[in-house]
Design a protein around this motif. Structure first.
Motif, PDB file in Angstrom:
ATOM      1  N   ILE A 252      20.664  -7.256  35.793  1.00  0.00           N
ATOM      2  CA  ILE A 252      20.056  -7.622  34.246  1.00  0.00           C
ATOM      3  C   ILE A 252      20.846  -7.942  33.161  1.00  0.00           C
ATOM      4  O   ILE A 252      21.772  -7.281  32.880  1.00  0.00           O
TER       5      ILE A 252
ATOM      6  N   LEU B 128      11.234  -8.795  30.841  1.00  0.00           N
ATOM      7  CA  LEU B 128      11.666  -8.275  32.198  1.00  0.00           C
ATOM      8  C   LEU B 128      10.492  -8.031  33.069  1.00  0.00           C
ATOM      9  O   LEU B 128      10.768  -8.163  34.303  1.00  0.00           O
TER      10      LEU B 128
ATOM     11  N   THR C  76      17.646  -9.624  28.561  1.00  0.00           N
ATOM     12  CA  THR C  76      16.703  -9.224  29.373  1.00  0.00           C
ATOM     13  C   THR C  76      16.433  -7.874  29.083  1.00  0.00           C
ATOM     14  O   THR C  76      15.063  -7.349  28.836  1.00  0.00           O
TER      15      THR C  76
ATOM     16  N   THR D  46      19.512 -12.486  35.693  1.00  0.00           N
ATOM     17  CA  THR D  46      18.452 -12.657  34.893  1.00  0.00           C
ATOM     18  C   THR D  46      18.615 -13.766  33.734  1.00  0.00           C
ATOM     19  O   THR D  46      17.549 -14.183  33.373  1.00  0.00           O
TER      20      THR D  46
ATOM     21  N   ILE E 139       9.915 -10.926  34.960  1.00  0.00           N
ATOM     22  CA  ILE E 139      10.827 -11.057  36.081  1.00  0.00           C
ATOM     23  C   ILE E 139      10.620 -10.344  37.314  1.00  0.00           C
ATOM     24  O   ILE E 139      10.888 -10.841  38.321  1.00  0.00           O
TER      25      ILE E 139
ATOM     26  N   GLY F 194      16.136 -16.395  31.292  1.00  0.00           N
ATOM     27  CA  GLY F 194      16.205 -15.579  30.272  1.00  0.00           C
ATOM     28  C   GLY F 194      15.055 -15.684  29.124  1.00  0.00           C
ATOM     29  O   GLY F 194      15.066 -14.772  28.235  1.00  0.00           O
TER      30      GLY F 194
END
Length: 305
Positions: free
Chosen positions: A32, A15, A47, A7, A18, A11
Protein backbone atom coordinates in the motif's frame (compact mmCIF):
# COMPACT_ATOMS: atom_id res chain seq x y z
CA UNK A 1 3.93 -17.48 -2.03
CA UNK A 2 1.21 -14.88 -2.33
CA UNK A 3 0.94 -12.55 -5.32
CA UNK A 4 0.19 -8.88 -4.72
CA UNK A 5 0.83 -5.47 -6.25
CA UNK A 6 1.89 -1.96 -5.33
CA UNK A 7 -1.22 0.22 -5.24
CA UNK A 8 0.48 3.10 -7.08
CA UNK A 9 -0.77 1.45 -10.28
CA UNK A 10 -4.36 2.22 -9.21
CA UNK A 11 -3.52 5.43 -7.43
CA UNK A 12 -6.74 7.22 -8.32
CA UNK A 13 -8.92 4.63 -6.59
CA UNK A 14 -9.94 4.55 -2.94
CA UNK A 15 -8.38 1.80 -0.84
CA UNK A 16 -11.71 0.03 -0.39
CA UNK A 17 -12.21 -0.10 -4.17
CA UNK A 18 -8.72 -1.48 -4.64
CA UNK A 19 -9.29 -4.20 -2.03
CA UNK A 20 -12.61 -5.21 -3.61
CA UNK A 21 -11.18 -5.39 -7.12
CA UNK A 22 -7.93 -7.08 -6.13
CA UNK A 23 -9.66 -9.84 -4.18
CA UNK A 24 -12.21 -10.38 -6.96
CA UNK A 25 -9.53 -11.16 -9.55
CA UNK A 26 -7.38 -13.37 -7.31
CA UNK A 27 -4.73 -11.19 -5.68
CA UNK A 28 -3.90 -12.10 -2.09
CA UNK A 29 -1.75 -9.16 -1.00
CA UNK A 30 -1.39 -5.39 -1.34
CA UNK A 31 1.69 -3.23 -1.01
CA UNK A 32 0.00 0.00 0.00
CA UNK A 33 1.32 3.39 -1.15
CA UNK A 34 1.64 5.96 1.63
CA UNK A 35 3.23 9.06 0.09
CA UNK A 36 2.11 12.51 1.29
CA UNK A 37 -0.82 13.99 -0.61
CA UNK A 38 1.54 16.64 -1.94
CA UNK A 39 4.89 15.31 -3.16
CA UNK A 40 7.29 15.59 -6.09
CA UNK A 41 7.79 11.89 -6.82
CA UNK A 42 6.69 10.21 -10.04
CA UNK A 43 5.17 6.74 -9.64
CA UNK A 44 3.70 7.60 -6.26
CA UNK A 45 0.25 7.60 -4.66
CA UNK A 46 -1.55 8.19 -1.38
CA UNK A 47 -3.67 5.08 -0.97
CA UNK A 48 -3.37 5.65 2.78
CA UNK A 49 -2.91 9.20 4.05
CA UNK A 50 -0.90 8.66 7.22
CA UNK A 51 -1.62 12.22 8.34
CA UNK A 52 -5.33 11.49 8.74
CA UNK A 53 -5.31 7.74 9.31
CA UNK A 54 -6.37 6.61 12.80
CA UNK A 55 -6.30 3.48 14.92
CA UNK A 56 -10.05 3.14 14.37
CA UNK A 57 -9.56 3.20 10.60
CA UNK A 58 -6.86 0.58 11.03
CA UNK A 59 -9.31 -1.70 12.83
CA UNK A 60 -11.88 -1.26 10.06
CA UNK A 61 -9.32 -1.98 7.35
CA UNK A 62 -8.13 -5.13 9.10
CA UNK A 63 -11.72 -6.38 9.22
CA UNK A 64 -12.19 -5.66 5.49
CA UNK A 65 -8.96 -7.42 4.55
CA UNK A 66 -9.81 -10.48 6.62
CA UNK A 67 -13.25 -10.61 5.01
CA UNK A 68 -11.67 -10.48 1.55
CA UNK A 69 -8.91 -12.98 2.38
CA UNK A 70 -6.12 -10.48 1.77
CA UNK A 71 -3.05 -9.19 3.60
CA UNK A 72 -0.95 -6.03 3.47
CA UNK A 73 2.59 -7.09 2.58
CA UNK A 74 4.13 -3.66 3.18
CA UNK A 75 3.51 0.05 3.36
CA UNK A 76 5.45 1.93 0.67
CA UNK A 77 7.04 5.36 0.91
CA UNK A 78 10.03 5.63 -1.41
CA UNK A 79 11.62 9.04 -1.06
CA UNK A 80 14.99 10.69 -0.45
CA UNK A 81 15.86 10.19 3.21
CA UNK A 82 19.28 11.81 2.69
CA UNK A 83 18.15 14.94 0.86
CA UNK A 84 20.84 17.61 0.70
CA UNK A 85 18.19 20.13 1.78
CA UNK A 86 17.98 19.46 5.51
CA UNK A 87 14.43 20.80 5.77
CA UNK A 88 13.26 18.40 3.05
CA UNK A 89 15.25 15.58 4.64
CA UNK A 90 13.61 16.22 7.99
CA UNK A 91 10.16 16.16 6.37
CA UNK A 92 10.86 12.83 4.62
CA UNK A 93 12.27 11.27 7.79
CA UNK A 94 9.28 12.42 9.86
CA UNK A 95 6.79 11.21 7.26
CA UNK A 96 8.53 7.84 7.24
CA UNK A 97 7.99 7.65 11.01
CA UNK A 98 4.28 8.27 10.47
CA UNK A 99 4.19 5.44 7.93
CA UNK A 100 5.87 3.21 10.51
CA UNK A 101 3.21 4.20 13.07
CA UNK A 102 0.38 3.25 10.71
CA UNK A 103 2.09 -0.03 9.84
CA UNK A 104 2.27 -0.81 13.56
CA UNK A 105 -1.45 -0.08 14.01
CA UNK A 106 -2.25 -2.41 11.11
CA UNK A 107 0.04 -5.17 12.31
CA UNK A 108 2.11 -4.81 9.12
CA UNK A 109 5.70 -5.82 9.70
CA UNK A 110 7.36 -4.14 6.71
CA UNK A 111 7.81 -0.55 5.52
CA UNK A 112 9.69 0.10 2.29
CA UNK A 113 11.65 3.24 1.42
CA UNK A 114 14.76 4.50 -0.37
CA UNK A 115 18.03 5.47 1.20
CA UNK A 116 18.27 8.29 -1.34
CA UNK A 117 21.33 10.50 -1.69
CA UNK A 118 22.92 13.72 -0.57
CA UNK A 119 24.07 14.93 -3.99
CA UNK A 120 26.76 17.13 -2.46
CA UNK A 121 28.58 13.96 -1.32
CA UNK A 122 30.06 10.92 -3.03
CA UNK A 123 28.80 7.37 -2.42
CA UNK A 124 31.25 6.62 0.40
CA UNK A 125 30.29 9.84 2.18
CA UNK A 126 26.62 8.99 1.70
CA UNK A 127 27.11 5.67 3.48
CA UNK A 128 28.41 7.62 6.48
CA UNK A 129 25.41 9.93 6.17
CA UNK A 130 23.16 6.87 5.96
CA UNK A 131 24.44 5.59 9.29
CA UNK A 132 23.72 8.92 10.97
CA UNK A 133 20.18 9.22 9.55
CA UNK A 134 19.04 5.61 9.53
CA UNK A 135 20.29 4.43 12.90
CA UNK A 136 17.46 6.30 14.70
CA UNK A 137 14.94 5.41 11.98
CA UNK A 138 15.72 1.71 12.28
CA UNK A 139 15.51 1.98 16.05
CA UNK A 140 12.16 3.75 15.81
CA UNK A 141 10.82 1.01 13.52
CA UNK A 142 12.05 -1.72 15.86
CA UNK A 143 10.26 -0.03 18.78
CA UNK A 144 7.02 -0.39 16.78
CA UNK A 145 7.68 -4.03 15.74
CA UNK A 146 8.29 -2.90 12.17
CA UNK A 147 11.23 -3.66 9.88
CA UNK A 148 12.54 -1.16 7.34
CA UNK A 149 13.60 -2.32 3.88
CA UNK A 150 15.13 -0.59 0.85
CA UNK A 151 14.36 -1.16 -2.82
CA UNK A 152 17.50 -1.48 -4.96
CA UNK A 153 16.54 1.08 -7.62
CA UNK A 154 19.48 3.38 -8.53
CA UNK A 155 17.13 6.27 -9.44
CA UNK A 156 19.48 7.72 -12.03
CA UNK A 157 18.92 11.46 -12.53
CA UNK A 158 16.56 11.80 -9.56
CA UNK A 159 18.34 14.73 -7.92
CA UNK A 160 20.77 15.67 -10.68
CA UNK A 161 21.15 14.51 -14.30
CA UNK A 162 23.36 11.43 -14.75
CA UNK A 163 23.86 10.90 -11.00
CA UNK A 164 22.75 7.85 -9.03
CA UNK A 165 19.90 9.06 -6.80
CA UNK A 166 19.58 6.10 -4.42
CA UNK A 167 22.94 4.76 -3.26
CA UNK A 168 21.53 1.34 -2.28
CA UNK A 169 21.87 -0.23 -5.73
CA UNK A 170 24.61 -2.88 -5.77
CA UNK A 171 25.83 -5.91 -3.78
CA UNK A 172 29.06 -4.10 -2.88
CA UNK A 173 27.10 -1.30 -1.23
CA UNK A 174 24.56 -3.68 0.33
CA UNK A 175 27.39 -5.54 2.07
CA UNK A 176 28.73 -2.32 3.55
CA UNK A 177 25.32 -1.11 4.69
CA UNK A 178 24.26 -4.48 6.07
CA UNK A 179 27.57 -4.63 7.97
CA UNK A 180 26.51 -1.57 9.98
CA UNK A 181 22.80 -2.37 10.39
CA UNK A 182 20.89 -4.95 12.46
CA UNK A 183 19.08 -7.96 11.00
CA UNK A 184 15.82 -5.98 11.20
CA UNK A 185 16.96 -3.91 8.19
CA UNK A 186 16.64 -5.50 4.77
CA UNK A 187 15.97 -5.51 1.07
CA UNK A 188 12.91 -5.19 -1.13
CA UNK A 189 14.48 -7.11 -3.99
CA UNK A 190 13.66 -5.94 -7.52
CA UNK A 191 15.44 -7.96 -10.25
CA UNK A 192 14.65 -5.48 -13.03
CA UNK A 193 17.16 -2.91 -11.79
CA UNK A 194 19.87 -5.51 -11.34
CA UNK A 195 19.40 -6.81 -14.89
CA UNK A 196 20.01 -3.56 -16.72
CA UNK A 197 22.88 -2.73 -14.37
CA UNK A 198 24.56 -5.99 -15.44
CA UNK A 199 24.32 -7.56 -11.95
CA UNK A 200 23.50 -11.27 -11.61
CA UNK A 201 20.00 -11.16 -10.13
CA UNK A 202 20.13 -14.89 -9.32
CA UNK A 203 23.43 -14.77 -7.44
CA UNK A 204 22.20 -12.08 -5.04
CA UNK A 205 19.43 -14.39 -3.78
CA UNK A 206 21.92 -16.83 -2.32
CA UNK A 207 24.24 -14.20 -0.88
CA UNK A 208 21.58 -11.95 0.66
CA UNK A 209 18.83 -14.48 1.43
CA UNK A 210 18.63 -13.49 5.10
CA UNK A 211 18.06 -9.83 4.17
CA UNK A 212 15.41 -10.34 1.46
CA UNK A 213 12.22 -9.26 3.23
CA UNK A 214 9.99 -8.61 0.20
CA UNK A 215 10.18 -9.05 -3.58
CA UNK A 216 9.05 -6.81 -6.43
CA UNK A 217 7.87 -8.40 -9.66
CA UNK A 218 8.94 -5.98 -12.35
CA UNK A 219 10.49 -6.94 -15.66
CA UNK A 220 12.79 -5.02 -17.98
CA UNK A 221 12.95 -5.01 -21.76
CA UNK A 222 16.26 -4.32 -23.48
CA UNK A 223 16.02 -2.55 -26.85
CA UNK A 224 19.10 -3.63 -28.75
CA UNK A 225 18.93 -0.86 -31.36
CA UNK A 226 18.84 1.85 -28.69
CA UNK A 227 21.59 0.15 -26.70
CA UNK A 228 23.73 0.20 -29.83
CA UNK A 229 23.06 3.91 -30.37
CA UNK A 230 23.28 5.07 -26.76
CA UNK A 231 25.61 2.71 -24.93
CA UNK A 232 25.01 1.77 -21.31
CA UNK A 233 24.74 5.38 -20.13
CA UNK A 234 21.50 5.71 -22.04
CA UNK A 235 19.66 8.69 -23.44
CA UNK A 236 22.21 11.45 -22.80
CA UNK A 237 22.86 9.91 -19.41
CA UNK A 238 19.28 10.00 -18.17
CA UNK A 239 16.65 7.32 -17.81
CA UNK A 240 13.52 8.69 -19.43
CA UNK A 241 10.75 6.16 -20.02
CA UNK A 242 10.54 5.26 -23.68
CA UNK A 243 13.84 6.95 -24.56
CA UNK A 244 16.44 4.79 -22.86
CA UNK A 245 17.76 1.44 -24.12
CA UNK A 246 15.85 -0.38 -21.39
CA UNK A 247 12.24 -0.06 -20.25
CA UNK A 248 10.34 -1.46 -17.28
CA UNK A 249 7.66 -4.00 -18.20
CA UNK A 250 5.16 -6.28 -16.53
CA UNK A 251 6.42 -9.76 -15.57
CA UNK A 252 6.73 -11.90 -18.69
CA UNK A 253 7.27 -9.03 -21.14
CA UNK A 254 11.01 -8.64 -20.56
CA UNK A 255 14.28 -10.43 -19.95
CA UNK A 256 13.86 -11.82 -16.41
CA UNK A 257 13.65 -15.62 -16.10
CA UNK A 258 10.82 -15.72 -13.59
CA UNK A 259 10.76 -19.51 -13.36
CA UNK A 260 14.40 -19.69 -12.21
CA UNK A 261 14.13 -16.52 -10.13
CA UNK A 262 11.15 -17.74 -8.11
CA UNK A 263 12.57 -21.25 -7.83
CA UNK A 264 15.76 -19.76 -6.38
CA UNK A 265 13.79 -17.64 -3.93
CA UNK A 266 11.97 -20.75 -2.70
CA UNK A 267 15.25 -22.67 -2.39
CA UNK A 268 16.65 -19.79 -0.31
CA UNK A 269 13.67 -20.00 2.03
CA UNK A 270 11.66 -17.03 0.79
CA UNK A 271 7.93 -17.77 1.03
CA UNK A 272 6.23 -14.39 1.40
CA UNK A 273 4.85 -12.05 -1.27
CA UNK A 274 5.74 -11.40 -4.89
CA UNK A 275 4.44 -7.86 -5.44
CA UNK A 276 3.90 -6.54 -8.97
CA UNK A 277 5.30 -3.03 -9.33
CA UNK A 278 3.48 -1.90 -12.46
CA UNK A 279 5.47 0.72 -14.40
CA UNK A 280 4.81 -0.77 -17.84
CA UNK A 281 4.07 2.13 -20.24
CA UNK A 282 2.20 -0.19 -22.62
CA UNK A 283 -0.39 -1.11 -19.99
CA UNK A 284 -0.85 2.18 -18.18
CA UNK A 285 -2.49 5.53 -18.75
CA UNK A 286 -5.99 4.62 -17.55
CA UNK A 287 -7.27 2.66 -14.58
CA UNK A 288 -8.74 0.01 -16.88
CA UNK A 289 -5.48 -0.49 -18.77
CA UNK A 290 -3.59 -0.73 -15.50
CA UNK A 291 -6.08 -3.28 -14.18
CA UNK A 292 -5.68 -5.36 -17.33
CA UNK A 293 -1.90 -5.21 -16.99
CA UNK A 294 -2.07 -6.28 -13.35
CA UNK A 295 -4.35 -9.20 -14.26
CA UNK A 296 -1.90 -10.31 -16.95
CA UNK A 297 0.95 -10.13 -14.45
CA UNK A 298 -1.05 -12.16 -11.94
CA UNK A 299 -1.89 -14.91 -14.43
CA UNK A 300 1.73 -15.09 -15.59
CA UNK A 301 3.19 -15.35 -12.08
CA UNK A 302 0.67 -17.95 -10.93
CA UNK A 303 2.48 -20.50 -13.08
CA UNK A 304 5.58 -20.25 -10.91
CA UNK A 305 4.31 -19.59 -7.40
Amino acid sequence: MKIGFLTVALGTLRLEEIVDWASSVGFEALEIAAWPLSNERDFSATTIDVNTFTKEKAKDLKVLLEKKGMIISSLAYYDNNLDVNLEKRRFVNEHLKKVIDVASWLGVELVGTFVGRDVSKNVEENIKEFEKVFKPLIGYAESKNVRLMIENCPMVGWQEPEKIGNVFYSPQIWREIFRITPDSFGLNLDPSHLYWLGIDYMKVIEEFSNRIFHVHAKDVEVKDDLLYNQGIFGYFGTNLHGKSWWEYRLPGFGEIDWSDFIRSLKKAGYDFVISIEHEDPVWSGTVEKSKKGLRMGLEFLKEFT
